[in-house]
Scaffold this motif. Structure first.
Motif, PDB file in Angstrom:
ATOM      1  N   GLY B  82       0.831  -1.217   0.081  1.00 42.03           N
ATOM      2  CA  GLY B  82       0.024   0.075   0.039  1.00 42.03           C
ATOM      3  C   GLY B  82       0.845   1.246   0.055  1.00 42.03           C
ATOM      4  O   GLY B  82       0.241   2.414  -0.100  1.00 42.03           O
ATOM      5  N   GLY B  83       2.234   1.134  -0.274  1.00 40.39           N
ATOM      6  CA  GLY B  83       2.980   2.310   0.020  1.00 40.39           C
ATOM      7  C   GLY B  83       3.179   2.791  -1.392  1.00 40.39           C
ATOM      8  O   GLY B  83       2.866   2.114  -2.633  1.00 40.39           O
ATOM      9  N   THR B  84       3.986   4.046  -1.794  1.00 42.43           N
ATOM     10  CA  THR B  84       4.301   4.293  -2.957  1.00 42.43           C
ATOM     11  C   THR B  84       5.718   4.747  -2.845  1.00 42.43           C
ATOM     12  O   THR B  84       6.129   5.341  -2.199  1.00 42.43           O
ATOM     13  CB  THR B  84       3.402   5.678  -3.498  1.00 42.43           C
ATOM     14  N   THR B 221       9.944  -8.187   2.442  1.00 44.16           N
ATOM     15  CA  THR B 221       8.529  -7.748   3.145  1.00 44.16           C
ATOM     16  C   THR B 221       8.102  -6.279   2.828  1.00 44.16           C
ATOM     17  O   THR B 221       7.117  -5.715   2.902  1.00 44.16           O
ATOM     18  CB  THR B 221       8.478  -7.969   4.557  1.00 44.16           C
ATOM     19  N   GLY B 222       9.174  -5.418   2.472  1.00 43.66           N
ATOM     20  CA  GLY B 222       9.007  -3.922   2.081  1.00 43.66           C
ATOM     21  C   GLY B 222       8.830  -3.360   3.652  1.00 43.66           C
ATOM     22  O   GLY B 222       8.097  -2.097   3.676  1.00 43.66           O
ATOM     23  N   THR B 223       9.458  -3.755   4.571  1.00 49.43           N
ATOM     24  CA  THR B 223       9.400  -2.861   6.050  1.00 49.43           C
ATOM     25  C   THR B 223      10.530  -2.083   5.892  1.00 49.43           C
ATOM     26  O   THR B 223      11.570  -2.494   5.620  1.00 49.43           O
ATOM     27  CB  THR B 223       9.729  -4.341   6.934  1.00 49.43           C
ATOM     28  N   LEU B 224      10.161  -1.002   6.568  1.00 55.29           N
ATOM     29  CA  LEU B 224      11.176  -0.169   7.004  1.00 55.29           C
ATOM     30  C   LEU B 224      11.510  -0.287   8.562  1.00 55.29           C
ATOM     31  O   LEU B 224      10.591  -0.485   9.312  1.00 55.29           O
ATOM     32  CB  LEU B 224      10.786   1.297   6.509  1.00 55.29           C
ATOM     33  N   GLY B 284       4.032  -0.677   4.802  1.00 54.20           N
ATOM     34  CA  GLY B 284       3.081   0.021   4.000  1.00 54.20           C
ATOM     35  C   GLY B 284       2.037   0.735   4.693  1.00 54.20           C
ATOM     36  O   GLY B 284       2.439   1.482   5.807  1.00 54.20           O
ATOM     37  N   THR B 285       0.652   0.426   4.501  1.00 52.62           N
ATOM     38  CA  THR B 285      -0.276   1.364   5.338  1.00 52.62           C
ATOM     39  C   THR B 285      -1.297   0.170   5.748  1.00 52.62           C
ATOM     40  O   THR B 285      -1.479  -0.964   5.272  1.00 52.62           O
ATOM     41  CB  THR B 285      -1.116   2.106   4.308  1.00 52.62           C
ATOM     42  N   THR B 286      -1.807   0.443   7.054  1.00 47.04           N
ATOM     43  CA  THR B 286      -2.931  -0.454   7.507  1.00 47.04           C
ATOM     44  C   THR B 286      -4.269   0.396   7.800  1.00 47.04           C
ATOM     45  O   THR B 286      -4.132   1.428   8.361  1.00 47.04           O
ATOM     46  CB  THR B 286      -2.446  -1.003   8.808  1.00 47.04           C
ATOM     47  N   ARG B 292      -2.083   6.952   6.796  1.00 43.33           N
ATOM     48  CA  ARG B 292      -2.929   6.509   5.646  1.00 43.33           C
ATOM     49  C   ARG B 292      -2.208   6.429   4.326  1.00 43.33           C
ATOM     50  O   ARG B 292      -2.676   5.843   3.520  1.00 43.33           O
ATOM     51  CB  ARG B 292      -4.339   7.373   5.567  1.00 43.33           C
ATOM     52  N   ALA B 293      -1.475   7.425   4.309  1.00 45.91           N
ATOM     53  CA  ALA B 293      -0.405   7.238   3.190  1.00 45.91           C
ATOM     54  C   ALA B 293       1.012   7.196   3.513  1.00 45.91           C
ATOM     55  O   ALA B 293       1.430   7.791   4.317  1.00 45.91           O
ATOM     56  CB  ALA B 293      -0.654   8.657   2.429  1.00 45.91           C
ATOM     57  N   PHE B 294       1.400   6.407   2.563  1.00 48.03           N
ATOM     58  CA  PHE B 294       3.048   6.100   3.035  1.00 48.03           C
ATOM     59  C   PHE B 294       4.008   6.086   1.767  1.00 48.03           C
ATOM     60  O   PHE B 294       3.705   5.694   0.564  1.00 48.03           O
ATOM     61  CB  PHE B 294       3.415   4.766   3.578  1.00 48.03           C
TER      62      PHE B 294
END
Lengths: 251, 491
Positions: B82-84, B221-224, B284-286, B292-294
């Protein structure tokens, strides 16, 4: 055993007494010492200042001059580290630059048989008590390239502890650089001088008469700072302490 | 003092001013020696430190070798969560992207968790130019921002300040930025922390946009991941509606499992803690939880140029622990500002000239800002051989040679001001190639020794200004050896 003395260009020109001490010491221990006249400089100043290509012929010369000996002994931790650590690296770099194996092959034989003096005494000759006598209070500064480049560890300390009459005292912040660093002393003079002053003040705080190290380059910087600060302590190379005997004492 | 490093003088000049500043030297000495001793203790607790160091080096080297693949994997993972993802080739592009993203939210202020990448690109100044105010929320960053100062340490940007100075800054500057400092503020750490907490709480609760960096990004995982000690990071990462993370492309690790190594080595190396107090991770977002935006802005800004350099690329392994600064005798005396970059100390001395090139005076002088004592290499938790890279960059400065700049292969010319040195080095190399000539020179020097001046001209003046020269012996060793047949004849 017949070994070659690699004195280093700094010692040859400025500190011949260190060379004479190494000869006396090794001869006393039954080692036959030769001084190949073709020797000059290991190239460390060139290499460390960024002139690697200028250092290459010096590395080749070193390998040619010292190649025939069983062992090469040098009273300098930094020049010893240059040969052992950086000659192989120079060979690899030349190869990576597409200039072939020639440098790597030329230097390879001398790399493992080049020893800093205290290493040679402890590891090759297997002695820690060299029969020396030196009735002074001494503090020991482990120079950076001896400490971290060659990992001399406690070898110099064990040799000093076995010297008759010698009182060894701990140097606070011993593992901190004295600030010499070759051309660093000129290029960053203010920082170098501040580091040197702190080293001299630490040495003074021990109450020792003598600061001893295994590298005259560092001692030149520390000693020059000592006289300028009129500190009550003087620099002496470890070879001169180990060569000193009751019959023939060093100052 | 301006907030940026543009137009810095060369290192020796900046360092000289710091050496003469007794307060600064006292602050630095106290801080670095304290953390140095603590770090050594924290590292000694782990029996497998050497293995962890080697594992960290290997993971980073592997990732750098396959950076393109892992970055693409990261982009896919972040997007799926859900991130950009945005790609920024340089500082200007990154700043433009962030400013546009903030403008699209309609907001004119952002809260920031300490981020070296945004300092590297001058994001705060760029946002200011667009009418957006950025509030630093890390305590030390807050001190630097309020004091119109520059950071001087990777982990403790205000290390050059003591408690008294911080009290003055809070008392005089806080009001202009928001909630003023309490009356009768003292310089006790608890009082100063409370003043910062009250000042910042107002910002956290109001902010709708947060800007962060990241210590790590997990490709699979796309985790920061952000590790920190104060909790300010967690506030910035969870309270705002929009989160923008600006991260250097080298901060990636392939898998979640790889974090295990660095979450052990980083806190012990940096703050001497077994585990850092706050570890925040976001993917991302949950819905109904956190922003709400990442947006993730992936920053190159010289990194792929550094990656192209076989010797220098190891600097990209850096996990920004700052152990090398704390142990460096040069940093201790020169202070962080002398390095002219957000990355000071030994790592800055090799990173800045790679990211920015060696064209400027400060960048050409940084490879020489070291005595090559090797203490930095010894403490580095990812085994960056900083002395090796320093010497390599010195070669680039004095001899020029092939390099990659802006993605293009170039042949660099030697930097100006080294012609005399180069001539001297070549002359010395010639003499050392001819032992006869060397011996003659030594003999002449010895015989004329009574005529030698006590001070040196030219560059040597810097030596004789503070140190006495050694006196030449009456006879060089090689002459003694020949005259006495190695000491067999007389003395």
């Amino acid at each position: 055993m017949r070994v070659a003395l690699f004195l280093t260009c700094v010692n040859d020109t400025l500190y011949p007494e260190t060379g004479k001490a190494v000869v006396r010491l090794l001869t006393r221990l039954g080692v036959e010492v030769d001084f190949p006249m073709g020797q000059t400089c290991c190239g460390q100043a060139h290499y460390n200042t960024g002139y690697r290509h200028e250092a290459e012929p010096l590395a080749r010369r070193f390998a040619e001059v010292f190649g025939e000996y069983e062992a090469v002994v040098t009273p300098s931790g930094s020049c010893g580290a240059m040969v052992r650590e950086l000659y192989p690296r120079m060979g690899e770099r030349a190869r990576a630059e597409g200039r072939g194996d020639s440098l790597a092959r030329t230097v390879a034989p001398v790399v493992p048989k080049t020893y800093e003096l205290t290493e040679f005494l402890v590891d090759v000759l297997g002695v820690t008590d060299v029969g020396a006598w030196y009735p002074h209070t001494v503090t020991y500064h482990p120079t950076c390239h001896g400490l971290r480049g060659l990992a001399l560890g406690d070898r110099p300390r064990r040799l000093l502890e076995a010297v008759a009459g010698l009182d060894l005292v701990e140097l606070p912040g011993a593992e901190e650089c004295c600030g010499f660093g070759g051309t660093f002393a000129v290029k960053n003079a203010a920082v170098s001088a501040a580091m040197g002053t702190d080293k001299v003040r630490s040495a003074e705080s021990t109450g020792a008469e003598v600061l001893c190290a295994a590298d005259n380059s560092c001692l030149m910087h520390i000693g020059g700072t000592m006289t300028r600060l009129r500190a009550g302590i003087r620099p002496v190379h470890i070879a001169e302490i180990l060569a000193s005997t009751e019959e023939d004492p060093a100052l | 003092m301006s907030g940026t490093f543009v137009g810095m003088p060369a290192f020796p000049e900046a360092a000289r001013a710091a050496v003469d500043d007794a307060t600064l030297r006292g602050n630095l000495r106290h801080a670095t020696h304290t953390i140095r001793a603590k770090r050594a203790g924290a590292v000694a607790e782990l029996a497998d430190w050497a293995e962890l160091r080697e594992a960290g080096r290997r993971i980073k080297d592997h990732t750098l070798r396959h950076l393109d693949r892992y970055l693409e994997q990261l982009e896919a993972s972040v997007t799926a969560a859900g991130g950009t993802v945005h790609w920024a080739a340089d500082a200007d592009e990154a700043n433009r992207i962030v400013a546009r993203l903030v403008e699209e939210t309609g907001e004119s202020e952002v809260v920031k968790v300490k981020s070296m990448a945004t300092q590297e690109i001058g994001l705060n100044e760029a946002l200011e130019a667009e009418g957006i105010r950025a509030y630093e929320t890390d305590l030390a960053e807050l001190i630097v921002q309020l004091g119109k100062d520059r950071p001087s340490h990777i982990l403790v940007p205000a290390i050059h300040r003591n408690r008294g100075e911080i009290r003055e800054i809070f008392a005089h500057e806080m009001a202009a930025w928001g909630r003023p400092a309490p009356e009768n503020l003292t310089d006790t750490p608890a009082d100063l922390a409370e003043a910062a907490r009250l000042h910042l709480r107002e910002k956290f609760l109001r902010a709708r946009v947060g800007v962060s960096g990241a210590n790590f990004m997990v490709a699979e995982t796309g985790t920061l991941v952000v590790v920190e000690s104060e909790g300010n990071g967690r506030m910035c990462l969870t309270l705002p509606e929009t989160l923008i993370s600006v991260v250097g492309i080298e901060k990636i690790v392939p898998t979640w499992r790889d974090l295990e190594v660095f979450l052990q080595t980083l806190p012990r190396s940096s703050t001497a803690e077994r585990m850092n107090p706050y570890t925040s991770m976001w993917t991302g977002t949950t819905d109904e939880d956190g922003p709400r935006a990442f947006h993730l802005v992936l920053l190159d800004n010289g990194r792929t140029d550094a990656l192209a350099d076989q010797v220098g690329r190891q600097a990209l392994r850096c996990i920004r622990c700052s152990a090398c600064l704390n142990v460096c005798p040069v940093y201790e005396r020169a202070g962080g500002h002398a390095y002219g970059s957000v990355y000071p100390g030994p790592i800055g001395a090799i990173l800045s000239p790679q990211l920015r090139g060696t064209g400027s005076e400060i960048d050409a002088s940084l490879p020489y800002a070291s005595s090559l004592c090797g203490a930095c290499y010894e403490v580095c938790p990812v085994a960056i051989d900083i002395p090796e890279v320093l010497v390599h960059l010195r070669e680039r400065v004095v001899e020029g040679g092939p390099a990659v700049r802006g993605g293009n292969k170039v042949v660099l010319r030697p930097a100006k001001g080294h012609a005399a040195e180069r001539a001297a080095m070549r002359a010395a190399a010639w003499a050392f190639g001819h032992p006869g000539a060397l011996g003659t020179g030594q003999r002449l020097a010895s015989r004329s020794r009574r005529l030698h001046p006590r001070t040196l001209p030219g560059p040597g003046r810097a030596w004789s200004h503070t140190r006495d020269l050694p006196t030449l012996p009456a006879e060089p060793f090689r002459d003694w050896w020949q005259r006495t047949r190695g000491g067999k004849d007389a003395k």
